[in-house]
Design a protein around this motif. Structure first.
Motif, PDB file in Angstrom:
ATOM      1  N   THR A   1      -5.193  -5.590   9.648  1.00 15.27           N
ATOM      2  CA  THR A   1      -6.014  -4.651   8.868  1.00 15.27           C
ATOM      3  C   THR A   1      -6.491  -3.484   9.722  1.00 15.27           C
ATOM      4  O   THR A   1      -6.538  -2.340   9.258  1.00 15.27           O
ATOM      5  CB  THR A   1      -7.212  -5.383   8.242  1.00 15.27           C
ATOM      6  OG1 THR A   1      -6.732  -6.231   7.179  1.00 15.27           O
ATOM      7  CG2 THR A   1      -8.219  -4.405   7.664  1.00 15.27           C
ATOM      8  N   HIS A   2      -6.826  -3.746  10.972  1.00 14.81           N
ATOM      9  CA  HIS A   2      -7.316  -2.671  11.836  1.00 14.81           C
ATOM     10  C   HIS A   2      -6.231  -1.611  12.049  1.00 14.81           C
ATOM     11  O   HIS A   2      -6.507  -0.406  11.966  1.00 14.81           O
ATOM     12  CB  HIS A   2      -7.763  -3.235  13.186  1.00 14.81           C
ATOM     13  CG  HIS A   2      -8.267  -2.200  14.137  1.00 14.81           C
ATOM     14  ND1 HIS A   2      -9.436  -1.497  13.924  1.00 14.81           N
ATOM     15  CD2 HIS A   2      -7.761  -1.733  15.309  1.00 14.81           C
ATOM     16  CE1 HIS A   2      -9.629  -0.644  14.921  1.00 14.81           C
ATOM     17  NE2 HIS A   2      -8.629  -0.766  15.768  1.00 14.81           N
TER      18      HIS A   2
ATOM     19  N   HIS B   1      -3.697  -0.962  10.071  1.00 14.75           N
ATOM     20  CA  HIS B   1      -3.509  -0.312   8.776  1.00 14.75           C
ATOM     21  C   HIS B   1      -4.628   0.698   8.510  1.00 14.75           C
ATOM     22  O   HIS B   1      -4.366   1.831   8.063  1.00 14.75           O
ATOM     23  CB  HIS B   1      -3.466  -1.397   7.694  1.00 14.75           C
ATOM     24  CG  HIS B   1      -3.631  -0.899   6.297  1.00 14.75           C
ATOM     25  ND1 HIS B   1      -2.659  -0.196   5.627  1.00 14.75           N
ATOM     26  CD2 HIS B   1      -4.679  -1.008   5.427  1.00 14.75           C
ATOM     27  CE1 HIS B   1      -3.083   0.098   4.414  1.00 14.75           C
ATOM     28  NE2 HIS B   1      -4.300  -0.380   4.269  1.00 14.75           N
ATOM     29  N   SER B   2      -5.849   0.327   8.807  1.00 14.01           N
ATOM     30  CA  SER B   2      -6.995   1.205   8.532  1.00 14.01           C
ATOM     31  C   SER B   2      -6.937   2.484   9.355  1.00 14.01           C
ATOM     32  O   SER B   2      -7.337   3.556   8.894  1.00 14.01           O
ATOM     33  CB  SER B   2      -8.305   0.461   8.815  1.00 14.01           C
ATOM     34  OG  SER B   2      -8.435  -0.659   7.951  1.00 14.01           O
ATOM     35  N   LYS B   3      -6.442   2.385  10.581  1.00 13.87           N
ATOM     36  CA  LYS B   3      -6.260   3.583  11.410  1.00 13.87           C
ATOM     37  C   LYS B   3      -5.336   4.581  10.729  1.00 13.87           C
ATOM     38  O   LYS B   3      -5.584   5.791  10.731  1.00 13.87           O
ATOM     39  CB  LYS B   3      -5.663   3.203  12.768  1.00 13.87           C
ATOM     40  CG  LYS B   3      -6.651   2.758  13.811  1.00 13.87           C
ATOM     41  CD  LYS B   3      -5.920   2.616  15.148  1.00 13.87           C
ATOM     42  CE  LYS B   3      -6.880   2.298  16.274  1.00 13.87           C
ATOM     43  NZ  LYS B   3      -6.169   2.226  17.580  1.00 13.87           N
TER      44      LYS B   3
ATOM     45  N   VAL C   1      -4.611   4.761   7.474  1.00 12.40           N
ATOM     46  CA  VAL C   1      -5.249   5.273   6.258  1.00 12.40           C
ATOM     47  C   VAL C   1      -6.200   6.424   6.613  1.00 12.40           C
ATOM     48  O   VAL C   1      -6.210   7.473   5.950  1.00 12.40           O
ATOM     49  CB  VAL C   1      -5.996   4.152   5.512  1.00 12.40           C
ATOM     50  CG1 VAL C   1      -6.840   4.725   4.371  1.00 12.40           C
ATOM     51  CG2 VAL C   1      -5.005   3.131   4.965  1.00 12.40           C
ATOM     52  N   SER C   2      -6.990   6.246   7.656  1.00 15.89           N
ATOM     53  CA  SER C   2      -7.904   7.309   8.080  1.00 15.89           C
ATOM     54  C   SER C   2      -7.135   8.546   8.515  1.00 15.89           C
ATOM     55  O   SER C   2      -7.517   9.684   8.196  1.00 15.89           O
ATOM     56  CB  SER C   2      -8.784   6.824   9.230  1.00 15.89           C
ATOM     57  OG  SER C   2      -9.618   5.768   8.820  1.00 15.89           O
TER      58      SER C   2
ATOM     59  N   TRP D   1       0.833  -1.199   0.000  1.00 16.76           N
ATOM     60  CA  TRP D   1       0.000   0.000   0.000  1.00 16.76           C
ATOM     61  C   TRP D   1       0.865   1.245   0.000  1.00 16.76           C
ATOM     62  O   TRP D   1       1.865   1.321   0.711  1.00 16.76           O
ATOM     63  CB  TRP D   1      -0.903   0.020   1.236  1.00 16.76           C
ATOM     64  CG  TRP D   1      -1.968   1.069   1.182  1.00 16.76           C
ATOM     65  CD1 TRP D   1      -1.971   2.271   1.837  1.00 16.76           C
ATOM     66  CD2 TRP D   1      -3.177   1.020   0.419  1.00 16.76           C
ATOM     67  NE1 TRP D   1      -3.113   2.968   1.528  1.00 16.76           N
ATOM     68  CE2 TRP D   1      -3.877   2.227   0.659  1.00 16.76           C
ATOM     69  CE3 TRP D   1      -3.738   0.070  -0.434  1.00 16.76           C
ATOM     70  CZ2 TRP D   1      -5.105   2.514   0.064  1.00 16.76           C
ATOM     71  CZ3 TRP D   1      -4.962   0.347  -1.029  1.00 16.76           C
ATOM     72  CH2 TRP D   1      -5.629   1.550  -0.773  1.00 16.76           C
TER      73      TRP D   1
ATOM     74  N   TYR E   1       0.657   4.860   1.132  1.00 16.66           N
ATOM     75  CA  TYR E   1      -0.148   5.760   1.962  1.00 16.66           C
ATOM     76  C   TYR E   1      -0.197   7.167   1.405  1.00 16.66           C
ATOM     77  O   TYR E   1      -1.155   7.908   1.667  1.00 16.66           O
ATOM     78  CB  TYR E   1       0.418   5.802   3.387  1.00 16.66           C
ATOM     79  CG  TYR E   1       0.243   4.514   4.147  1.00 16.66           C
ATOM     80  CD1 TYR E   1      -0.950   4.216   4.798  1.00 16.66           C
ATOM     81  CD2 TYR E   1       1.275   3.578   4.221  1.00 16.66           C
ATOM     82  CE1 TYR E   1      -1.115   3.042   5.509  1.00 16.66           C
ATOM     83  CE2 TYR E   1       1.123   2.396   4.932  1.00 16.66           C
ATOM     84  CZ  TYR E   1      -0.071   2.133   5.568  1.00 16.66           C
ATOM     85  OH  TYR E   1      -0.231   0.958   6.261  1.00 16.66           O
TER      86      TYR E   1
END
Length: 550
Positions: A310-311, A313-315, A317-318, A13, A15
């Protein structure tokens, strides 16, 4: 198996672009893909016949790495660093320390170390108070094999002496970092006496070179010299240089025996595979060895690692997609190596503005075009847009330099270019020498323009023409406050004068965060405010035309 220079790459990914990673060679990155490659090898040969090593630079380099060091730091929470969680889940055997492990301070590093299920190794990272290794120097692992007794593998970790320069603010008075070869000569005999096979994980490039000048008496990159000089080493997992070495065989000058070297590129783009053929006759003997690299682009991400992290990573990304302002027009860094651009003008302006708070001297700022792909779009601006302009975790410094010293500094910067005749047009490759982009610093005057030409028809050392401040030639004795990042101020790149210049400003401010906070405070970023023509690339006084593809 070996990785190196993962630099906080967990998933495939980007970012900064908010999409799957891709580059011109269509590489993939990240530990999730490395995990798939590792399990493929283990399934093929048997996990009991394998070890998995890393050669350093793990916890710095992406917004994910920054987030868990600064935004939700692992030092103040019970949360395990996602790079530690992934490496534990994959089943690493040991890892050498890289220089970037120290960027966030010793507390973050020690917390990360405690979270690992395997040792961080650094035989030449010494405690100043005791003179002893501050981290484990080596580990002995037993590999169970059929057809003979257990095989003992000794793994010695060595890190880079440049840490004493690049992270002086973190390690000075606490740790010292002597040379790799010198400490391998001390430790390899001990490891050899306990092992049948000796592997070194070295955060040091293969080919002898150094950006440290005379600041430390030990070379930055010396893995091949290590293999040639120190008897008893069977293989070296190489790191730090960010190059791909599928296999290199070096002959040890003492024993005449071959030593295997391999480096698996960086960011998890490759996995090095080292294979050793052994024969048992009273004890294990190495018969032959070979290595290759496996590409992460050839496999999918390991769903187990994806589910696990994933959790986290998602933090991130947000976080990086959080809106902080508006830009009145697109601002790209694509041509910043060849012409004055608003993108680098913005960075230099913010740096200079901050240093001006600590001095009454006229302020000049220096920065390099770190990320050719960086671009702030017109319209809403997010953290990731601004962060993409400045992809390193550097802090801001201010030093005092004379006009003569600044001219010498810019001459060194101008060695970024090849010597040419005529104005072109040229391709970027035709004018760019073999110098990293981060070693091409561009100057900017805050209260008045600092103007100069870089004449690349002239030889290195005599290219800065017409250096002027506010339209007047700069006298040799004229004094400036110079805004610069801590890597350069510490001597990174071996530029003249900068490391010995008196320090005027050092408040441990992260430059990237200063840029983000400037946009957040201003609300509006106007590229027109940073349109200047302070420097030109010329040949015989005529502007040089350079074509680029981004």
């Amino acid at each position: 198996m070996g990785t190196t220079d993962l630099h906080g790459n967990l998933f495939n990914w980007d970012y900064y672009l908010d999409r799957e990673f891709d580059d011109f060679a269509h590489n993939d990155v990240g530990l999730a893909k490395i995990s798939t490659l590792v399990h493929g090898v283990r399934d093929e040969v048997g996990r009991h016949r394998t070890l998995l090593l890393d050669a350093g630079d793990t916890i710095q380099g992406t917004p994910l790495a920054y987030y868990y060091a600064k935004v939700e730091p692992i030092t103040t929470r019970t949360h395990v660093h996602p790079m530690a969680a992934a490496m534990n889940a994959i089943g690493y055997t040991a890892a050498a320390l890289g220089n970037h492990e120290f960027n966030y301070g010793l507390e973050v590093l020690r917390t990360f170390e405690r979270q690992l299920d395997f040792p961080l190794l650094a035989a030449n990272a010494l405690d100043v108070a005791t003179g002893l290794p501050a981290f484990a120097p080596y580990v002995i692992k037993t590999v169970w094999r059929t057809g003979g007794p257990p095989l003992r593998v000794g793994i010695l970790g060595l890190t880079n002496p440049g840490i004493a320069v690049w992270d002086r603010a973190v390690v000075e008075g606490v740790l010292t970092f002597p040379g790799l070869v010198e400490h391998a000569l001390h430790w390899v005999p001990e490891v050899r006496s306990k092992s049948d096979l000796v592997i070194v994980a070295a955060h040091s490039g293969a080919d002898l070179s150094s950006s440290l000048g005379d600041q430390v008496p030990f070379p930055e990159n010396c893995a091949e010299l290590l293999a040639e000089t120190v008897p008893g080493i069977d293989a070296v997992l190489v790191g730090h240089a960010h190059v791909e070495i599928p296999q290199r065989i070096v002959t040890n000058k003492v024993t005449g025996r071959p030593v295997l070297l391999t480096e698996p590129l960086y960011w998890g783009k490759r996995l090095s595979l080292m294979e050793f053929d052994l024969r048992f006759s009273e004890r294990w003997e190495l018969v032959s060895s070979r290595s290759s690299v496996l590409s992460s682009a050839s496999v999918s991400e390991d769903p187990r690692i994806v589910r696990l992290l994933t959790h986290d990573h998602s933090k991130v990304v947000s976080y990086v997609n959080g809106r902080i302002g508006t830009c009145l027009g697109a601002m790209s860094a694509a041509r910043s190596r060849f012409e004055d651009t608003p993108a680098l003008g913005f960075i230099n302006h913010v740096q200079a503005l901050e240093v001006s708070k600590s001095t009454s001297l006229p302020v000049v700022s220096l920065c390099a075009p770190f990320n050719r792909a960086a671009a702030i779009p017109a319209g809403e601006v997010s953290i990731r847009d601004v962060a993409g302009l400045y992809i390193f975790d550097n802090t801001l410094m201010g030093v005092r330099m004379t006009g003569a010293e600044l001219r010498d500094f810019l001459e060194e910067s101008a060695s970024y270019f090849r010597q040419v005749s005529g104005p072109g047009p040229f391709t970027a490759a035709e004018v760019s020498a073999d110098v990293p982009d981060y070693n091409f610093d561009i100057a900017y005057g805050l209260s008045a323009p600092l103007t100069y030409d870089i004449d690349i028809s002239k030889p290195v050392g005599s290219r800065i023409v017409g250096l002027a401040y506010d339209g007047e030639p700069v006298p040799d004795s004229f004094e400036f406050a110079v805004a610069v990042n801590n890597y350069r101020q510490a001597g990174g790149g071996d530029f003249p004068h900068i490391a010995s210049a008196p320090v005027l400003h050092n408040q441990q401010q992260e430059i990237r965060q200063l840029l983000i906070e400037w946009v957040r405070s201003a609300g509006v970023l106007d590229p027109a405010a940073f349109v200047r023509s302070d420097w030109r690339l010329v040949s015989g006084g005529v502007p040089v035309m350079v074509t680029t593809n981004g």
